[in-house]
Design a protein around this motif. Structure first.
Motif, PDB file in Angstrom:
ATOM      1  N   ILE A 249       0.919   1.036  -0.081  1.00  0.00           N
ATOM      2  CA  ILE A 249       1.013   0.162  -1.269  1.00  0.00           C
ATOM      3  C   ILE A 249      -0.343  -0.468  -1.565  1.00  0.00           C
ATOM      4  CG2 ILE A 249       2.053  -1.958  -2.196  1.00  0.00           C
ATOM      5  CD1 ILE A 249       4.578  -1.262  -0.601  1.00  0.00           C
ATOM      6  N   TYR A 250      -1.022  -0.921  -0.510  1.00  0.00           N
ATOM      7  CA  TYR A 250      -2.334  -1.533  -0.695  1.00  0.00           C
ATOM      8  C   TYR A 250      -3.335  -0.530  -1.269  1.00  0.00           C
ATOM      9  CZ  TYR A 250      -6.879  -3.570   0.422  1.00  0.00           C
ATOM     10  OH  TYR A 250      -8.163  -4.038   0.339  1.00  0.00           O
ATOM     11  N   SER A 251      -3.287   0.712  -0.797  1.00  0.00           N
ATOM     12  CA  SER A 251      -4.187   1.747  -1.316  1.00  0.00           C
ATOM     13  C   SER A 251      -3.937   1.968  -2.806  1.00  0.00           C
ATOM     14  CB  SER A 251      -3.977   3.060  -0.551  1.00  0.00           C
ATOM     15  OG  SER A 251      -4.285   2.894   0.813  1.00  0.00           O
ATOM     16  N   TYR A 252      -2.675   1.953  -3.192  1.00  0.00           N
ATOM     17  CA  TYR A 252      -2.318   2.125  -4.603  1.00  0.00           C
ATOM     18  C   TYR A 252      -2.827   0.946  -5.433  1.00  0.00           C
ATOM     19  CZ  TYR A 252       0.622   2.596  -8.777  1.00  0.00           C
ATOM     20  OH  TYR A 252       1.061   2.715 -10.066  1.00  0.00           O
ATOM     21  N   ILE A 253      -2.646  -0.259  -4.898  1.00  0.00           N
ATOM     22  CA  ILE A 253      -3.055  -1.466  -5.630  1.00  0.00           C
ATOM     23  C   ILE A 253      -4.569  -1.515  -5.819  1.00  0.00           C
ATOM     24  CG2 ILE A 253      -3.244  -3.985  -5.435  1.00  0.00           C
ATOM     25  CD1 ILE A 253      -0.434  -3.970  -4.224  1.00  0.00           C
ATOM     26  N   THR A 254      -5.317  -1.169  -4.772  1.00  0.00           N
ATOM     27  CA  THR A 254      -6.778  -1.205  -4.899  1.00  0.00           C
ATOM     28  C   THR A 254      -7.270  -0.161  -5.899  1.00  0.00           C
ATOM     29  OG1 THR A 254      -6.939   0.234  -2.956  1.00  0.00           O
ATOM     30  CG2 THR A 254      -7.176  -2.134  -2.607  1.00  0.00           C
ATOM     31  N   LYS A 255      -6.573   0.958  -5.984  1.00  0.00           N
ATOM     32  CA  LYS A 255      -6.971   2.015  -6.910  1.00  0.00           C
ATOM     33  C   LYS A 255      -6.767   1.580  -8.364  1.00  0.00           C
ATOM     34  CE  LYS A 255      -6.115   6.925  -7.940  1.00  0.00           C
ATOM     35  NZ  LYS A 255      -5.341   8.135  -7.535  1.00  0.00           N
TER      36      LYS A 255
ATOM     37  N   GLN B 219      -5.236 -13.017  -3.868  1.00  0.00           N
ATOM     38  CA  GLN B 219      -5.456 -13.573  -2.530  1.00  0.00           C
ATOM     39  C   GLN B 219      -5.207 -12.500  -1.457  1.00  0.00           C
ATOM     40  OE1 GLN B 219      -2.986 -17.046  -2.079  1.00  0.00           O
ATOM     41  NE2 GLN B 219      -3.972 -18.140  -3.781  1.00  0.00           N
ATOM     42  N   VAL B 220      -4.154 -11.718  -1.657  1.00  0.00           N
ATOM     43  CA  VAL B 220      -3.838 -10.660  -0.691  1.00  0.00           C
ATOM     44  C   VAL B 220      -4.973  -9.632  -0.668  1.00  0.00           C
ATOM     45  CG1 VAL B 220      -2.298  -8.710  -0.214  1.00  0.00           C
ATOM     46  CG2 VAL B 220      -1.354 -10.923  -0.902  1.00  0.00           C
ATOM     47  N   ILE B 221      -5.452  -9.226  -1.853  1.00  0.00           N
ATOM     48  CA  ILE B 221      -6.526  -8.239  -1.921  1.00  0.00           C
ATOM     49  C   ILE B 221      -7.789  -8.757  -1.249  1.00  0.00           C
ATOM     50  CG2 ILE B 221      -8.057  -6.969  -3.489  1.00  0.00           C
ATOM     51  CD1 ILE B 221      -5.758  -6.875  -5.499  1.00  0.00           C
ATOM     52  N   ASP B 222      -8.109 -10.031  -1.499  1.00  0.00           N
ATOM     53  CA  ASP B 222      -9.311 -10.626  -0.899  1.00  0.00           C
ATOM     54  C   ASP B 222      -9.186 -10.682   0.632  1.00  0.00           C
ATOM     55  OD1 ASP B 222     -10.404 -10.953  -3.382  1.00  0.00           O
ATOM     56  OD2 ASP B 222      -9.788 -13.045  -3.612  1.00  0.00           O
ATOM     57  N   THR B 223      -7.988 -11.070   1.111  1.00  0.00           N
ATOM     58  CA  THR B 223      -7.770 -11.156   2.553  1.00  0.00           C
ATOM     59  C   THR B 223      -7.887  -9.783   3.214  1.00  0.00           C
ATOM     60  OG1 THR B 223      -6.261 -13.032   2.227  1.00  0.00           O
ATOM     61  CG2 THR B 223      -6.142 -11.894   4.342  1.00  0.00           C
TER      62      THR B 223
ATOM     63  N   SER C 154      -9.506  -7.224   2.060  1.00  0.00           N
ATOM     64  CA  SER C 154     -10.885  -6.755   1.967  1.00  0.00           C
ATOM     65  C   SER C 154     -11.748  -7.346   3.067  1.00  0.00           C
ATOM     66  CB  SER C 154     -11.469  -7.134   0.591  1.00  0.00           C
ATOM     67  OG  SER C 154     -10.730  -6.531  -0.447  1.00  0.00           O
ATOM     68  N   LEU C 155     -11.518  -8.623   3.401  1.00  0.00           N
ATOM     69  CA  LEU C 155     -12.294  -9.268   4.450  1.00  0.00           C
ATOM     70  C   LEU C 155     -11.944  -8.691   5.819  1.00  0.00           C
ATOM     71  CD1 LEU C 155     -12.103 -13.012   3.284  1.00  0.00           C
ATOM     72  CD2 LEU C 155     -14.129 -11.535   3.305  1.00  0.00           C
ATOM     73  N   SER C 156     -10.645  -8.429   6.036  1.00  0.00           N
ATOM     74  CA  SER C 156     -10.220  -7.924   7.342  1.00  0.00           C
ATOM     75  C   SER C 156     -10.668  -6.491   7.591  1.00  0.00           C
ATOM     76  CB  SER C 156      -8.692  -7.999   7.472  1.00  0.00           C
ATOM     77  OG  SER C 156      -8.063  -7.185   6.477  1.00  0.00           O
ATOM     78  N   SER C 157     -10.854  -5.720   6.482  1.00  0.00           N
ATOM     79  CA  SER C 157     -11.272  -4.336   6.654  1.00  0.00           C
ATOM     80  C   SER C 157     -12.792  -4.210   6.747  1.00  0.00           C
ATOM     81  CB  SER C 157     -10.762  -3.486   5.485  1.00  0.00           C
ATOM     82  OG  SER C 157     -11.266  -3.974   4.248  1.00  0.00           O
TER      83      SER C 157
END
Length: 444
Positions: free
Chosen positions: A403-409, A435-439, A441-444
């Motif tokens: 889901i995250y991969s889809y959202i970032t795309k 906020q979720v995307i930023d979090t 991104s920082l963790s990766s």
């Protein structure tokens, strides 16, 4: 994502209700196709719903009953299996596996390619039969796959499925066979001469460099003057259409049972899936919101079926199911299909049935519309219950990553859509997602 959502939430409905008539249709198609010859190379068959997969030539064949040793218990009674003498060895192995492992999911069965077919006579006389060996007939640049008729296998013969042998050909003990094998032994002796072996190098696949082509019942060059998909109505003479109609008549009850089960709100053992009602109401709500009053558009939005089973579909079975699927989609369509001399044969086959199927679809959609609206709270509770029931069957972290991969795309498009949606703005979904995307991104 929507398709996967439906697949997951309709599992109970499929298991308890629609799955049975769909599987029975598949079995009926497979059984009907296998009553007649099926070309192992082209996938064409004598009995078919699909004109594109119909054998045009006259094929002579006989039905045989082979007695198969149970590979799970050789002391158990042999299993009688009906085959055709024009079947290739691989086709015979597949029919034997279907009979021996009846009721076992396809993914859990041995595969035909991992097994050898052993023709037995007594305890010592045994020979491995193969699609290609030193006896395979070669005529110029055409090599014909071996069949039961090629080996002169007789009705009532005893056979066994054994793990695939390491040696290319096992012809030991062939001299102990009775007169029914005399011609085969002669072929082996002739083919075993050094000169013959050099010219008959065994091939599992066509030798493209030498131009050798494999064939079974029909040589491919019979249709080389036609472009793919060009066989259409130009070749659908009365005799072919009659054969298609006869096959359709045999399968009619199974198609009707499936469609009637799907297009009904009074299901056996299972209420109408909440996902269907919820999605239909959502689509109607979106149509009202965007002032779409066209009945055809609102109807078409709701028509998109898909099914999955742990089975094997060969090309002819798949082609026949595609004809049924096309009929299903035509039944969900609001457009009228005008038939003429150039109409595809599958349209002609079900022309008289589609108006009846369409009435079932319209009744189904109308019945759903009359049902009480499902609240967001009830739907959330239903989704939570489904998640609980299947908790151990899925990897949550893997799903979240997808889901995250889809959202970032599609980040910009999703954020813009959330900003425009009034309900999403009230719930501050855009800022929460950012906020979720930023979090992440920082963790990766």
């Amino acid at each position: 994502m929507l398709t996967n959502w439906f697949t997951f939430l309709l599992y109970k409905f499929l298991k308890e209700c629609a799955g049975e008539p769909l599987f029975m249709l598949y079995c009926a198609i497979k059984q009907q196709m296998e009553k007649g010859p099926i070309d192992a190379i082209t996938g064409e068959a004598r009995y078919s719903l699909s004109e594109d997969k119909l054998i045009r030539q006259q094929i002579d064949y006989k039905m045989l009953t082979l007695n198969c040793v149970n590979p799970e218990n050789e002391n158990a009674p042999e299993i009688p299996v009906k085959v055709l003498n024009c079947d290739t060895i691989t086709q015979v192995k597949e029919k034997l596996l279907d009979a021996v492992y009846k009721g076992v999911p396809y993914s859990q069965r041995p595969k035909a390619g991992d097994m050898d077919l052993e023709w037995r006579q007594g305890r010592m006389a045994r020979i491995i039969l193969q699609d290609e060996d030193v006896t395979t007939k070669i005529d110029n640049d055409w090599k014909r796959l071996n069949t039961l008729a090629h080996y002169q296998v007789i009705d009532g013969s005893s056979v066994a499925l054994v793990p695939k042998q390491n040696s290319a050909y096992n012809i030991s003990n062939s001299s102990t066979f009775t007169k029914s094998l005399s011609r085969y032994e002669s072929m082996l002796r002739t083919a075993s001469s050094p000169d013959s072996l050099r010219s008959r190098t065994p091939m599992i696949t066509p030798d493209l460099e030498s131009g050798t082509k494999l064939w079974h019942l029909v040589k491919n060059h019979d249709h080389l003057d036609q472009r793919e998909g060009d066989r259409g109505s130009k070749m659908v003479s009365e005799i072919y259409l009659t054969r298609l109609l006869a096959t359709k008549g045999t399968l009619q009850k199974f198609v009707d049972d499936l469609f009637e089960t799907i297009f009904s709100t009074a299901h056996r053992g299972s209420a109408l899936p909440l996902a269907i009602k919820y999605m239909f109401d959502f689509l109607d709500e979106q149509a009202d919101k965007h002032q779409i009053t066209d009945y055809d558009v609102r109807h078409t939005w709701k028509s998109n079926p898909q099914f999955v089973f742990d089975i094997h579909k060969n090309s002819i079975t798949d082609a026949c199911l595609s004809v049924v699927a096309q009929t299903f989609m035509d039944s969900c369509s609001t457009s009228e299909h005008k038939l003429g001399k150039d109409s595809p044969s599958n349209k002609l086959l079900y022309a008289k049935d589609i108006p009846n199927y369409k009435s079932w679809v319209e009744r189904y959609y109308a019945d759903i519309a009359k049902m009480p609206v499902i609240s967001d709270q009830d739907m959330s509770a239903y989704l939570a219950e489904q998640s609980r029931l299947h908790l151990s069957q899925f990897n949550s972290m893997s799903a979240l990553h997808e889901i995250y991969s889809y959202i970032t795309k599609y980040r910009d498009e999703i954020l813009t859509a959330l900003e425009k949606d009034e309900q999403a703005r009230r719930q501050r979904l855009r800022s929460k997602l950012e906020q979720v995307i930023d979090t992440m991104s920082l963790s990766s």
